[in-house]
Design an enzyme around this catalytic site. Structure first.
Site, mmCIF file in Angstrom:
data_model
loop_
_atom_site.group_PDB
_atom_site.id
_atom_site.type_symbol
_atom_site.label_atom_id
_atom_site.label_comp_id
_atom_site.label_asym_id
_atom_site.label_seq_id
_atom_site.Cartn_x
_atom_site.Cartn_y
_atom_site.Cartn_z
ATOM 1 N N LYS A 1 0.935 -2.680 0.983
ATOM 2 C CA LYS A 1 -0.179 -3.365 1.654
ATOM 3 C C LYS A 1 -1.071 -4.099 0.654
ATOM 4 O O LYS A 1 -1.740 -5.059 1.014
ATOM 5 C CB LYS A 1 -0.964 -2.390 2.512
ATOM 6 C CG LYS A 1 -0.130 -1.894 3.694
ATOM 7 C CD LYS A 1 -0.925 -1.120 4.709
ATOM 8 C CE LYS A 1 -0.074 -0.740 5.911
ATOM 9 N NZ LYS A 1 0.993 0.238 5.591
HETATM 10 C C1 LIG Z 1 2.132 0.369 6.423
HETATM 11 C C2 LIG Z 1 3.365 0.980 5.820
HETATM 12 C C3 LIG Z 1 4.649 0.815 6.396
HETATM 13 C C4 LIG Z 1 4.855 0.096 7.722
HETATM 14 O O1 LIG Z 1 4.647 -1.281 7.647
HETATM 15 P P1 LIG Z 1 4.418 -2.154 8.971
HETATM 16 O O2 LIG Z 1 4.050 -3.501 8.487
HETATM 17 O O3 LIG Z 1 3.298 -1.467 9.694
HETATM 18 O O4 LIG Z 1 5.683 -2.122 9.769
HETATM 19 C C5 LIG Z 1 5.741 1.357 5.746
HETATM 20 N N1 LIG Z 1 5.608 2.040 4.589
HETATM 21 C C6 LIG Z 1 4.402 2.218 3.990
HETATM 22 C C7 LIG Z 1 4.321 3.002 2.736
HETATM 23 C C8 LIG Z 1 3.241 1.691 4.585
HETATM 24 O O5 LIG Z 1 2.043 1.896 3.987
#
Ligand SMILES: *Cc1c(COP(=O)(O)O)cnc(C)c1O
Length: 466
Positions: A111
């Site tokens: 993120k």
């Molecule tokens: C947020 C997250 C996901 C999922 O991603 P999306 O965009 O919500 O599908 C997967 N793995 C980790 C470690 C995350 O922080």
């Protein structure tokens, strides 16, 4: 370039006008009126660019109301080496299968890739408009810390992040609460995550309070986050190929459908992507959709707490943007489907099932806790690389979709250091913590602890908002 809503009820707006908003006024999600095209010559001309330069080019296709030199300055700040010591490296596991390392930023999860850009563009647009914004959110871990690290010290914006007191890991607490920036407010509530979320909804739903304090959000439906995620699909393709038109497949650990949606858009823009491999954990609402054509979100009571917790979602908040394409960009049909979802708890697109793979390249699979442990163990034994449980979901599902001659890139969505408990269970040893984070848990923490009461939170926000 103008943006419209998936439900058709919004007059087209330029990028900077949708940036700070959440949902479109009609309850839909924003998308560009037409997607820019990526032709082979353009892609080839980008091979030598740095990540920041590439990001400015790709984002420039979506953002035409910010001058290009300003955009480049922002991507250079977002993707600087003091933020990402390594930027989206390819990490080979075996011939034909690599990780795309998206978790080299401050919170060790993917993120950061989009959120660091969001921090730059929020500050820029707020300054240009002479506005301030107070971000109110709730977190059980990843999103909150990525937002705080992206917005710390930024002018014109403050963050109020609610978290459940005593219910995050010691590492996650230290990561958030050790931030000393004056514009970051950590509020730990004596309750569970859902109660934190309810208070955010109550305060953001109080329109007087919301406008009096200029409340905003940075959730996963924000278009700028999706656009910033498209960049690393292009980057990954450029790194995994040598010639125009070569195909690459991507496997994506998924929850809210934000990360893989960016892959879908990159593919529609013309990036030569063969398969988009959607991986879920036991919370397999999305895997079920791609298998059956029926989308049936689950209530919180049937959303399991798993060892890949950032994928423990019941409802995929970005899915509507994909549905919009599936139904031929018919906003009326999207509205009808969303009504049906509200009335019956599901909708059925099984008539479109043949298109899921043929037209859109999607395949899907789910994994269990045992699959994650076995995958972490096998990858470690075979390649010496340690992967986190979310990435393990991706690798597990990717293995069923390998095809000769087509490189498979698994998006590494977190580093194993964040999930040492599961790593110990899998291989009997804890992963190394990056050097600059070794003293994290000894740093002083700054957090306001309160009872779970919307009035107490409102009072605090009222006294500290910009
Ligand atoms: C947020 C997250 C996901 C999922 O991603 P999306 O965009 O919500 O599908 C997967 N793995 C980790 C470690 C995350 O922080």
């Amino acid at each position: 370039m103008k943006y419209r809503s998936t439900r058709g009820g919004m007059a087209p707006l330029p990028f900077c006008d949708i940036l700070l908003e959440g949902l479109a006024p009609d309850g839909g999600l924003t998308l560009p009126e037409t997607l820019p095209a990526l032709d082979a010559d353009t892609l080839e001309s980008w091979r030598g660019l740095s990540y920041a330069e590439l990001a400015a080019r790709v984002l420039g296709l979506f953002i035409d109301d910010v001058p290009a030199p300003d955009l480049l300055r922002m991507t250079q700040a977002a993707y600087a080496s003091d933020v990402f010591p390594r930027i989206a490296p390819l990490k080979p596991l075996r011939p034909g299968l690599s990780l795309l390392g998206l978790s080299e930023g401050p919170t060790l999860a993917f993120k950061d890739m989009a959120m660091q850009f969001l921090g730059q563009i929020f500050e820029y647009v707020l300054a240009r408009r002479g506005q301030t914004l107070n971000i109110l959110g709730a977190t059980s871990g990843d999103t909150g810390s990525a937002a705080e690290y992206a917005l710390r010290g930024k002018r014109g914006v403050a963050v109020f992040m609610l978290s459940p007191h005593g219910r995050m890991s010691a590492f996650q607490r230290a990561q958030m609460y050790s931030l000393q920036d004056a514009n970051i407010h950590n509020i730990a509530l004596r309750g569970v995550f859902d109660e934190c979320q309810d208070i955010v909804k109550a305060l953001a739903g109080d329109l007087d309070f919301k406008s009096a304090h200029r409340l905003g959000a940075v959730n996963s439906i924000n278009w700028a986050r999706i656009a910033a995620q498209i960049v690393y699909y292009v980057w990954g393709w450029l790194r995994a190929t040598g010639k125009p038109g070569e195909l690459v497949s991507f496997a994506v650990p998924s929850g809210n459908f934000g990360n893989i949606l960016a892959g879908h858009l990159a593919r529609r823009m013309g990036l030569p992507i063969h398969r988009l491999v959607l991986a879920t954990n036991e919370n397999n609402v999305l895997e079920e959709f791609f298998r059956t054509g029926v989308y049936r979100p689950r209530p919180a009571s049937r959303t399991y707490a798993t060892s890949s917790p950032s994928m423990d979602i019941s409802r995929a908040s970005n899915f509507e943007r994909f549905v919009f394409d599936l139904v031929g960009q018919d906003a009326g049909r999207v509205r009808a489907l969303m009504d049906e979802l509200r009335r019956t708890g599901e909708f059925d697109l099984s008539d479109l099932k043949p298109q899921f793979t043929q037209t859109y390249g999607f395949v899907a699979g789910a994994s269990s806790h045992a699959d994650r442990l076995a995958t972490i163990r096998a990858v470690h034994a075979e390649s010496g690389v340690l992967i986190d449980p979310h990435t393990a979901d991706g690798v597990h599902v990717a293995q069923a979709h390998l095809e000769p001659g087509i490189p498979m890139l698994v998006l590494e969505t977190a580093l194993p250091a964040k999930f040492s408990e599961t790593l110990v269970e899998a291989i009997g040893q804890a992963p190394a913590v990056p050097e600059d984070l070794r003293d994290l848990q000894q740093r002083p923490q700054r957090v306001e602890i309160m009872d779970c009461d919307a009035r107490l939170v409102a009072d605090y926000v009222g006294r500290h908002a910009l």
